[in-house]
Design an enzyme around this catalytic site. Sequence first.
Site, PDB file in Angstrom:
ATOM      1  N   GLU A  30      -1.770   7.700  -1.012  1.00 48.93           N
ATOM      2  CA  GLU A  30      -1.624   7.798   0.438  1.00 48.93           C
ATOM      3  C   GLU A  30      -2.249   9.097   0.955  1.00 48.93           C
ATOM      4  O   GLU A  30      -2.656   9.966   0.180  1.00 48.93           O
ATOM      5  CB  GLU A  30      -0.142   7.694   0.813  1.00 48.93           C
ATOM      6  CG  GLU A  30       0.422   6.337   0.407  1.00 48.93           C
ATOM      7  CD  GLU A  30       1.874   6.136   0.807  1.00 48.93           C
ATOM      8  OE1 GLU A  30       2.557   7.115   1.188  1.00 48.93           O
ATOM      9  OE2 GLU A  30       2.318   4.968   0.732  1.00 48.93           O
ATOM     10  N   ALA A  75      -2.231  11.942   4.600  1.00 51.91           N
ATOM     11  CA  ALA A  75      -1.570  12.348   5.836  1.00 51.91           C
ATOM     12  C   ALA A  75      -2.124  11.571   7.034  1.00 51.91           C
ATOM     13  O   ALA A  75      -1.421  11.360   8.027  1.00 51.91           O
ATOM     14  CB  ALA A  75      -1.751  13.854   6.053  1.00 51.91           C
ATOM     15  N   CYS A 102      -4.843   1.292  -1.795  1.00 48.49           N
ATOM     16  CA  CYS A 102      -3.867   0.485  -2.532  1.00 48.49           C
ATOM     17  C   CYS A 102      -4.122   0.566  -4.042  1.00 48.49           C
ATOM     18  O   CYS A 102      -5.237   0.861  -4.494  1.00 48.49           O
ATOM     19  CB  CYS A 102      -3.946  -0.968  -2.090  1.00 48.49           C
ATOM     20  SG  CYS A 102      -3.201  -1.294  -0.488  1.00 48.49           S
ATOM     21  N   GLU A 129      -4.366  -1.807  -6.194  1.00 50.57           N
ATOM     22  CA  GLU A 129      -5.357  -2.781  -6.646  1.00 50.57           C
ATOM     23  C   GLU A 129      -6.769  -2.227  -6.457  1.00 50.57           C
ATOM     24  O   GLU A 129      -7.649  -2.436  -7.296  1.00 50.57           O
ATOM     25  CB  GLU A 129      -5.216  -4.093  -5.852  1.00 50.57           C
ATOM     26  CG  GLU A 129      -3.896  -4.806  -6.036  1.00 50.57           C
ATOM     27  CD  GLU A 129      -2.830  -4.384  -5.013  1.00 50.57           C
ATOM     28  OE1 GLU A 129      -2.782  -3.201  -4.630  1.00 50.57           O
ATOM     29  OE2 GLU A 129      -2.048  -5.260  -4.622  1.00 50.57           O
ATOM     30  N   CYS A 173      -5.841  -6.673  -0.160  1.00 57.22           N
ATOM     31  CA  CYS A 173      -6.065  -6.638  -1.611  1.00 57.22           C
ATOM     32  C   CYS A 173      -6.339  -8.024  -2.169  1.00 57.22           C
ATOM     33  O   CYS A 173      -7.047  -8.154  -3.168  1.00 57.22           O
ATOM     34  CB  CYS A 173      -4.888  -5.970  -2.315  1.00 57.22           C
ATOM     35  SG  CYS A 173      -4.939  -4.174  -2.104  1.00 57.22           S
TER      36      CYS A 173
HETATM   37  N1  THU Z   1       0.384  -1.052  -1.328  1.00 55.70           N
HETATM   38  C1  THU Z   1      -0.415  -1.260  -2.423  1.00 55.70           C
HETATM   39  O1  THU Z   1      -0.770  -0.311  -3.141  1.00 55.70           O
HETATM   40  N2  THU Z   1      -0.797  -2.531  -2.700  1.00 55.70           N
HETATM   41  C2  THU Z   1      -0.411  -3.628  -1.997  1.00 55.70           C
HETATM   42  O2  THU Z   1      -0.869  -4.730  -2.283  1.00 55.70           O
HETATM   43  C3  THU Z   1       0.587  -3.496  -0.939  1.00 55.70           C
HETATM   44  C4  THU Z   1       0.822  -2.126  -0.454  1.00 55.70           C
HETATM   45  C5  THU Z   1       0.805   0.323  -0.999  1.00 55.70           C
HETATM   46  C6  THU Z   1       0.126   0.902   0.188  1.00 55.70           C
HETATM   47  C7  THU Z   1       1.129   1.952   0.632  1.00 55.70           C
HETATM   48  O3  THU Z   1       0.900   3.143  -0.092  1.00 55.70           O
HETATM   49  C8  THU Z   1       2.466   1.386   0.196  1.00 55.70           C
HETATM   50  O4  THU Z   1       2.184   0.347  -0.724  1.00 55.70           O
HETATM   51  C9  THU Z   1       3.317   0.839   1.329  1.00 55.70           C
HETATM   52  O5  THU Z   1       2.597  -0.042   2.105  1.00 55.70           O
END
Ligand code: THU
Length: 129
Positions: free
Chosen positions: A44, A46, A53, A55, A91
């Site tokens: 993530e 700021a 993500c 994936e 994703c």
């Molecule tokens: N997130 C993923 O890494 N993959 C997904 O398929 C769904 C969401 C992450 C993004 C963010 O850091 C956190 O989950 C909450 O949305």
Amino acid sequence: MTDDELLDAAREVREQAHCPYSNFRVGAALIDDQGNLHVGCNVENAVYSLVSCAEAGAISAMVAAGGKRIVRIAVAGGSENTCACPPCGGCRQRIQEFADDLTRIIFKDNDDEWHTFTMDELLPSSFHL
Ligand code: THU
């Protein structure tokens, strides 16, 4: 590598997630067409919209290593005791770029059951160039 081992790899890399804003850890582990394992976790920022993500990280690692197709990919998210994390819509499209009819996507639903899906089940009527 068995499905259980792949899921364990996704759980393990989930611990590396950088998610101070959502506190939602996600790990992804995939096996490519050469039989190699690649993993990724969510990162993530700021500036919230810059999130990467799990994936996406695993797919980038595969491409950088020369992998061409995803044979199996497992996704694990959430707290230590739960793993439910169906891949987000974006994703699903990312996975599709490297998927074929044999690709299997594995994750836990909110009832704590593991499921294995084909790409077409996860993203029907999807966009292709
Ligand atoms: N997130 C993923 O890494 N993959 C997904 O398929 C769904 C969401 C992450 C993004 C963010 O850091 C956190 O989950 C909450 O949305």
